[in-house]
Design a protein around this motif. Structure first.
Motif, mmCIF file in Angstrom:
data_model
loop_
_atom_site.group_PDB
_atom_site.id
_atom_site.type_symbol
_atom_site.label_atom_id
_atom_site.label_comp_id
_atom_site.label_asym_id
_atom_site.label_seq_id
_atom_site.Cartn_x
_atom_site.Cartn_y
_atom_site.Cartn_z
ATOM 1 N N GLU A 121 0.702 -1.266 0.145
ATOM 2 C CA GLU A 121 0.014 -0.003 -0.068
ATOM 3 C C GLU A 121 0.934 1.320 -0.072
ATOM 4 N N ASP A 140 -1.596 -5.820 -3.044
ATOM 5 C CA ASP A 140 -3.033 -5.219 -2.751
ATOM 6 C C ASP A 140 -3.598 -4.853 -3.956
ATOM 7 N N ASN A 141 -4.769 -5.406 -4.341
ATOM 8 C CA ASN A 141 -5.355 -5.110 -5.847
ATOM 9 C C ASN A 141 -6.727 -4.507 -5.477
ATOM 10 N N SER A 142 -7.010 -4.066 -4.041
ATOM 11 C CA SER A 142 -8.407 -3.431 -3.785
ATOM 12 C C SER A 142 -8.516 -2.094 -4.575
ATOM 13 N N GLU A 143 -9.736 -1.737 -4.650
ATOM 14 C CA GLU A 143 -10.072 -0.378 -5.579
ATOM 15 C C GLU A 143 -9.163 0.522 -5.316
ATOM 16 N N SER A 144 -8.658 0.988 -4.017
ATOM 17 C CA SER A 144 -7.890 2.131 -3.639
ATOM 18 C C SER A 144 -6.565 2.029 -3.855
ATOM 19 N N ASN A 145 -5.963 0.768 -4.277
ATOM 20 C CA ASN A 145 -4.693 0.487 -4.538
ATOM 21 C C ASN A 145 -4.495 -0.009 -6.162
ATOM 22 N N LYS A 146 -5.301 -0.240 -6.876
ATOM 23 C CA LYS A 146 -5.358 -0.679 -8.278
ATOM 24 C C LYS A 146 -4.353 0.386 -9.084
ATOM 25 N N ARG A 169 -4.244 -8.984 -0.432
ATOM 26 C CA ARG A 169 -5.544 -8.583 -0.575
ATOM 27 C C ARG A 169 -6.031 -8.724 -2.090
ATOM 28 N N LYS A 170 -7.190 -9.424 -2.469
ATOM 29 C CA LYS A 170 -7.761 -9.347 -3.998
ATOM 30 C C LYS A 170 -6.533 -9.460 -5.025
ATOM 31 N N SER A 171 -5.542 -10.307 -4.630
ATOM 32 C CA SER A 171 -4.440 -10.507 -5.547
ATOM 33 C C SER A 171 -3.677 -11.965 -5.130
#
Length: 239
Positions: free
Chosen positions: A58, A86-92, A122-124
């Protein structure tokens, strides 16, 4: 052997590291290599505080040029974390940078086998598992929330993959399903302090004990059996 907290952030408490004054054994995550260097002189010889070298995904957008700094410090410690993706929306926006750096980190770790690596996924998780080589490194998936089938398949292929469980995880549907499905000999404990509900208010050994109690309930087995197995797992990881 006492229970070990395999993932916490004592430097993010505003209490001058009071949580490190006890004899609890913890793995102290750092989020950037410069922080590892800052704390290394004090904790390099500690018997209870294991300092980990980290480069948090992040923070890569804000600090994109720290890999060489990371690499210079890698041989100083067996512990690596927090690292990952971290591939969550805020870190794409930074994901491609993250992926490039994570691959370089894992390549370095795989050249210096014997690391204990705490991984943010996360999401990755699809990308994460591609980098976990079957060697002498230990890979601990921190607060795993990804696909369960993918994790179980990875564990079948690589006996050195573990998950670390915290007290928040035992209260969610996904966390309970994860704990119920993962073999007990692949579970260790974490607090992720101060990021879990209970650790925001306090940090003590009872958090690990309470987590063990909930794991025993989820798995419908005796608490003593859970604690003994988690202690055994911890010894195996630490060698």
């Amino acid at each position: 052997m006492k229970l070990i907290d395999f993932h916490c952030h004592p430097d993010l408490y505003n209490n001058n590291f009071k949580i490190l004054e006890s004899d609890n054994k913890i793995v102290f995550m750092t989020n950037l290599p410069v922080l590892f260097e800052k704390y290394y002189p004090k904790y390099k010889d500690s018997e209870n505080t294991f300092l980990a070298l980290g480069y948090h995904p992040e923070l890569i957008e804000e600090y994109p040029n720290c890999f060489d700094h990371f690499k210079r410090n890698l041989r100083k410690t067996r512990f690596v974390g927090e690292v990952g993706l971290d591939n969550s929306e805020s870190n794409k926006i930074s994901f491609e940078k993250q992926l490039k750096i994570f691959r370089k980190i894992m390549d370095e770790c795989n050249q210096t086998e014997g690391k204990i690596i705490s991984i943010h996924s996360r999401k990755s998780e699809r990308y994460i598992f591609e980098e976990l080589v079957n060697n002498n490194n230990i890979y601990i998936l921190h607060w795993y929330t990804g696909d369960l089938k993918r994790l179980l398949n990875a564990m079948k292929k690589n006996e050195n993959i573990y998950i670390s469980v915290n007290l928040d995880m035992v209260t969610t549907k996904k966390g309970v399903s994860l704990i119920d499905s993962i073999p007990l000999d692949k579970i260790v404990l974490e607090t992720d302090a101060p990021f879990t509900k209970e650790s925001k208010k306090r940090y003590d050994y009872e958090i690990l004990e309470d987590t063990s109690i909930q794991i025993a309930k989820i798995k419908q087995c005796k608490l003593d059996d859970v604690i003994i197995q988690i202690q055994t797992n911890s010894k195996k990881i630490l060698r």
